[in-house]
Design an enzyme around this catalytic site. Structure first.
Site, PDB file in Angstrom:
ATOM      1  N   LYS A 100      13.993  10.074  23.256  1.00 43.82           N
ATOM      2  CA  LYS A 100      14.536   9.747  21.935  1.00 43.82           C
ATOM      3  C   LYS A 100      13.378   9.282  21.052  1.00 43.82           C
ATOM      4  O   LYS A 100      12.712   8.300  21.343  1.00 43.82           O
ATOM      5  CB  LYS A 100      15.582   8.627  22.061  1.00 43.82           C
ATOM      6  CG  LYS A 100      15.998   7.991  20.723  1.00 43.82           C
ATOM      7  CD  LYS A 100      17.091   6.931  20.902  1.00 43.82           C
ATOM      8  CE  LYS A 100      17.406   6.218  19.572  1.00 43.82           C
ATOM      9  NZ  LYS A 100      18.442   5.170  19.709  1.00 43.82           N
ATOM     10  N   ASP A 123      15.338   3.442  12.796  1.00 46.61           N
ATOM     11  CA  ASP A 123      16.800   3.505  12.892  1.00 46.61           C
ATOM     12  C   ASP A 123      17.431   2.442  11.991  1.00 46.61           C
ATOM     13  O   ASP A 123      17.560   1.282  12.374  1.00 46.61           O
ATOM     14  CB  ASP A 123      17.234   3.299  14.352  1.00 46.61           C
ATOM     15  CG  ASP A 123      18.756   3.345  14.526  1.00 46.61           C
ATOM     16  OD1 ASP A 123      19.442   3.773  13.572  1.00 46.61           O
ATOM     17  OD2 ASP A 123      19.235   2.979  15.610  1.00 46.61           O
ATOM     18  N   LYS A 182      22.789  -0.984   9.652  1.00 53.28           N
ATOM     19  CA  LYS A 182      22.619  -2.194  10.455  1.00 53.28           C
ATOM     20  C   LYS A 182      22.457  -3.405   9.549  1.00 53.28           C
ATOM     21  O   LYS A 182      21.998  -3.265   8.408  1.00 53.28           O
ATOM     22  CB  LYS A 182      21.345  -2.053  11.311  1.00 53.28           C
ATOM     23  CG  LYS A 182      21.441  -1.088  12.463  1.00 53.28           C
ATOM     24  CD  LYS A 182      20.115  -1.050  13.230  1.00 53.28           C
ATOM     25  CE  LYS A 182      20.151  -0.038  14.357  1.00 53.28           C
ATOM     26  NZ  LYS A 182      21.084  -0.388  15.435  1.00 53.28           N
ATOM     27  N   ASP A 225      12.334   2.422  17.932  1.00 55.02           N
ATOM     28  CA  ASP A 225      13.408   3.276  18.446  1.00 55.02           C
ATOM     29  C   ASP A 225      12.894   4.649  18.899  1.00 55.02           C
ATOM     30  O   ASP A 225      13.678   5.517  19.273  1.00 55.02           O
ATOM     31  CB  ASP A 225      14.492   3.426  17.369  1.00 55.02           C
ATOM     32  CG  ASP A 225      15.887   3.526  17.972  1.00 55.02           C
ATOM     33  OD1 ASP A 225      16.048   3.180  19.153  1.00 55.02           O
ATOM     34  OD2 ASP A 225      16.808   3.955  17.253  1.00 55.02           O
ATOM     35  N   ASP A 263      25.329   5.004  13.519  1.00 60.04           N
ATOM     36  CA  ASP A 263      24.285   4.241  14.206  1.00 60.04           C
ATOM     37  C   ASP A 263      24.173   4.629  15.682  1.00 60.04           C
ATOM     38  O   ASP A 263      23.254   4.216  16.373  1.00 60.04           O
ATOM     39  CB  ASP A 263      24.580   2.737  14.056  1.00 60.04           C
ATOM     40  CG  ASP A 263      23.377   1.875  14.383  1.00 60.04           C
ATOM     41  OD1 ASP A 263      22.273   2.434  14.505  1.00 60.04           O
ATOM     42  OD2 ASP A 263      23.560   0.645  14.500  1.00 60.04           O
ATOM     43  N   GLU A 304      23.075   7.236  16.965  1.00 58.26           N
ATOM     44  CA  GLU A 304      22.352   8.479  16.662  1.00 58.26           C
ATOM     45  C   GLU A 304      21.497   8.975  17.819  1.00 58.26           C
ATOM     46  O   GLU A 304      21.221  10.174  17.920  1.00 58.26           O
ATOM     47  CB  GLU A 304      21.476   8.264  15.421  1.00 58.26           C
ATOM     48  CG  GLU A 304      20.091   7.654  15.656  1.00 58.26           C
ATOM     49  CD  GLU A 304      20.128   6.236  16.198  1.00 58.26           C
ATOM     50  OE1 GLU A 304      21.179   5.582  16.097  1.00 58.26           O
ATOM     51  OE2 GLU A 304      19.112   5.793  16.753  1.00 58.26           O
ATOM     52  N   ARG A 340      22.087   9.255  21.003  1.00 56.00           N
ATOM     53  CA  ARG A 340      22.784  10.177  21.908  1.00 56.00           C
ATOM     54  C   ARG A 340      22.952  11.544  21.246  1.00 56.00           C
ATOM     55  O   ARG A 340      23.034  12.559  21.941  1.00 56.00           O
ATOM     56  CB  ARG A 340      24.129   9.582  22.336  1.00 56.00           C
ATOM     57  CG  ARG A 340      25.091   9.373  21.201  1.00 56.00           C
ATOM     58  CD  ARG A 340      26.195   8.388  21.551  1.00 56.00           C
ATOM     59  NE  ARG A 340      25.709   6.998  21.545  1.00 56.00           N
ATOM     60  CZ  ARG A 340      26.453   5.936  21.871  1.00 56.00           C
ATOM     61  NH1 ARG A 340      27.704   6.103  22.236  1.00 56.00           N
ATOM     62  NH2 ARG A 340      25.940   4.730  21.828  1.00 56.00           N
TER      63      ARG A 340
HETATM   64  N1  BES Z   1      18.580   2.021  18.568  1.00 59.05           N
HETATM   65  C1  BES Z   1      19.837   1.431  18.772  1.00 59.05           C
HETATM   66  C2  BES Z   1      19.935   0.640  20.063  1.00 59.05           C
HETATM   67  C3  BES Z   1      19.058  -0.560  20.206  1.00 59.05           C
HETATM   68  C4  BES Z   1      19.564  -1.829  20.039  1.00 59.05           C
HETATM   69  C5  BES Z   1      17.731  -0.431  20.568  1.00 59.05           C
HETATM   70  C6  BES Z   1      18.767  -2.927  20.201  1.00 59.05           C
HETATM   71  C7  BES Z   1      16.933  -1.544  20.735  1.00 59.05           C
HETATM   72  C8  BES Z   1      17.457  -2.792  20.554  1.00 59.05           C
HETATM   73  C9  BES Z   1      20.917   2.510  18.804  1.00 59.05           C
HETATM   74  O1  BES Z   1      20.681   3.618  18.025  1.00 59.05           O
HETATM   75  C10 BES Z   1      22.171   1.887  18.291  1.00 59.05           C
HETATM   76  O2  BES Z   1      22.192   1.528  17.158  1.00 59.05           O
HETATM   77  N2  BES Z   1      23.173   1.776  19.146  1.00 59.05           N
HETATM   78  C11 BES Z   1      24.414   1.196  18.782  1.00 59.05           C
HETATM   79  C12 BES Z   1      25.524   2.082  19.305  1.00 59.05           C
HETATM   80  C13 BES Z   1      26.866   1.737  18.808  1.00 59.05           C
HETATM   81  C14 BES Z   1      26.956   1.983  17.323  1.00 59.05           C
HETATM   82  C15 BES Z   1      27.893   2.546  19.551  1.00 59.05           C
HETATM   83  C16 BES Z   1      24.481  -0.191  19.393  1.00 59.05           C
HETATM   84  O3  BES Z   1      23.999  -0.368  20.502  1.00 59.05           O
HETATM   85  O4  BES Z   1      24.962  -1.090  18.728  1.00 59.05           O
HETATM   86 ZN    ZN Z   2      18.741   4.047  17.674  1.00 60.56          ZN
HETATM   87 MN    MN Z   3      21.308   3.384  16.041  1.00 61.02          MN
END
Ligand code: BES
Ligand code: ZN
Ligand code: MN
Length: 526
Positions: free
Chosen positions: A288, A293, A300, A311, A370, A372, A374
């Protein structure tokens, strides 16, 4: 950092500082209130033992993990200083601790503005854990080669500081590391181990360098350029594709993330295809590479959003691993695929409720823009299979839920194939990287069902790391696959004695060990 091997007795090594590990050989002081320690200096050299005798007699040195004692002008030694560095309980001492000692020695001595030192490979390094001991070594204690390799890896990792943008940056670096190893050992094998340690340590730092860059200086275009330059330097084949090709390949999931940004996405493909390698297996390393992000339309909170420059740590890990693979030349086909994009809100950005068609043909209802990572990986994994990969590993800072589950110590690891997982976990024992397995049972699939499409891109609050993995699983079919969720461990919030805070370079070492291991002994089924 120049690394050399020295087979002379430690007392004869001319150096700014001779670093000798000390272990606590006390049999059982657990719960013993008198807290008895039995510090054991890890050298057979009488002159070293004599020089340290008073320090040991004083009781000030117990051999506790990372305890440091420094002696100037040690009598009988050619070294200007003698550093004793504690490695904890002798029976638990493994390559995991040894790496930390080497890193801590580097960081301690470079802060004193020293430019070089000599590290004595521990004399009691037997090659395996004491069979009589009840302790289970999670990490490996291999032969003397393993010790030398671990020392070099740890030293390189310790020598890295992510402070490029500070104008008062101190140019404190160790330039020269001498490893003092027993003359009786096979010097050629140790030399090779030292070289491997250097390649792997440098690759990890290469990854940390990429991850450290802020979003404005590490766009998808720049990440692809850095990957391309690395490939040109190491002789890997490299293809870089932009938005048009991503659309032409019908990577609807990947493109849905990229479409909202003014920065063009990049699909990075790196190939290690040695002439004599067997046709199969072909290992795909899919990363990834979200260079920033923001969350997109599901934006966010601003608190902590700056962190989302890391990210792309999964993608950077794959680029770093490919660099080491190119240099170590294992006889195995490996293809690295990195999906690089920003995730931004704009008038062109995708919206919650949108339906996207992935390259595999699966339809995805976007619940949360968010989620994204996956999406880009769905197409990256499918594409890797199309390129002929028979086995897949992906690495991604995928979910906050994984950080909630495992904190900042273990990465999450998910697998759909027991043999593949077992082999990889052996590599973890070698690399000293911590990853803990989480499930991907079919029962979780319920949670990613959509009313209007095949699947949703967010399974909601519960088991968020698992439902993200379940989403990826939709795109790997029956290909053996491992998913590494490195969200909690790719960025370190605190300085540690053996490593600077900031990007950790997690997964590089394990991936490289795994590729070497697969090249040496094939999987039971291809
Ligand atoms: N890049 C984030 C995940 C992340 C969180 C990485 C904290 C490093 C530290 C990912 O893209 C994300 O935003 N995931 C969301 C998914 C949710 C919206 C289903 C999350 O984990 O909140
Ligand atoms: Zn992310
Ligand atoms: Mn995200």
């Amino acid at each position: 950092m120049k690394t050399t091997l020295h087979a002379a007795p430690p007392s004869q090594v001319e150096t700014e500082c001779l670093v000798v590990p000390v272990l606590d050989a006390a049999e059982n002081n657990n719960g013993d209130k008198s807290d008895k320690h039995k510090p054991q200096i890890q050298s057979d050299d009488k002159a070293v033992l004599d020089a340290a005798a008073d320090l040991i007699a004083s009781g000030e040195v117990a051999g506790k993990m990372l305890e440091i004692a420094l002696l100037h002008k040690p009598s009988g030694l050619k070294a200007k200083r003698l550093m004793l560095i504690g490695g904890g309980k002798a029976k638990n001492f493994s390559s995991y601790e040894l790496r930390k000692l080497a890193g801590a020695a580097v960081r301690n001595l470079k802060a004193k503005d020293l430019k070089g030192f000599a590290f004595v490979a521990p004399s009691s390094w037997t090659g395996q854990a004491d069979p009589a001991s009840k302790s289970t070594l999670v990490f490996q204690r291999g032969g003397m080669e393993d010790a030398v390799k671990s020392i070099v890896e740890g030293a390189f990792v310790g020598n890295f500081d992510p402070d490029y943008y500070k104008s008062d940056r101190k140019e404190q670096k160790i330039d020269e590391l001498v490893i003092v190893a027993p003359a009786a050992a096979d010097q050629k094998a140790l030399q090779a181990a030292m070289e491997q340690g250097r390649i792997i340590g440098e690759a990890q730092n290469f990854t940390r360098d990429l991850v450290n860059e802020p979003g404005n200086r590490m766009t998808p275009t720049i990440l692809a350029e850095r990957a391309k330059n690395m490939c040109d330097e190491t002789g890997l084949k490299c293809e870089i594709y932009g938005g048009d090709k991503i659309k032409e390949l019908k990577m609807g999931a990947f493109w849905s993330v990229a479409q909202g940004s003014d920065e063009e996405p990049r699909l990075i493909v790196m190939r290690h295809e040695p002439a004599g390698a067997p046709e199969k297996p072909v290992l795909g390393l899919v990363g990834k590479g979200i260079t920033f992000d923001s969350g997109g339309i599901s934006i966010k909170p601003s608190d902590g959003m700056e962190k989302m420059k890391y990210d792309m740590a999964g993608g950077a890990a794959m680029i770093g691993a490919m660099r080491a693979i190119a240099q170590l030349k294992p006889n195995l086909r490996v293809i690295g695929v990195v999906c690089a994009s920003e995730n931004m809100p704009s008038g062109k950005a995708q919206k919650p409720g949108d339906v996207q068609i992935a390259m595999s043909g699966k339809s995805i209802e976007i619940i949360n823009t968010d989620a994204e990572g996956r999406l880009v990986l769905a197409d990256g994994l499918h594409y890797a299979r199309q390129l002929g990969c028979t086995h897949l590993i992906d690495a991604a800072t995928l979910t906050g839920a994984c950080v909630v589950a495992l904190g900042m110590v273990n990465a999450g690891i998910f697998a759909n194939d027991e043999d593949f997982y077992d082999r990889f976990s052996k590599s973890l024992q070698k690399s000293g990287e911590k990853m803990w397995r989480l499930p991907v049972d079919e029962e979780y699939r319920e949670m990613i069902k959509s009313n209007i499409a095949d699947i949703v891109n967010s399974g909601g609050r519960w088991g968020g790391a698992v439902t993200a993995a379940m989403f990826l699983k939709e795109f790997v079919g029956d290909t053996p696959w491992l998913h590494l969720d490195i969200a909690g461990v790719a960025w370190m919030e605190e300085n540690k004695p053996w490593i600077a805070k900031g990007p950790s370079g997690i997964a590089v070492r394990s991936l490289v060990e795994f590729v070497r291991d697969l090249a040496a002994s094939p999987l039971s089924k291809n």
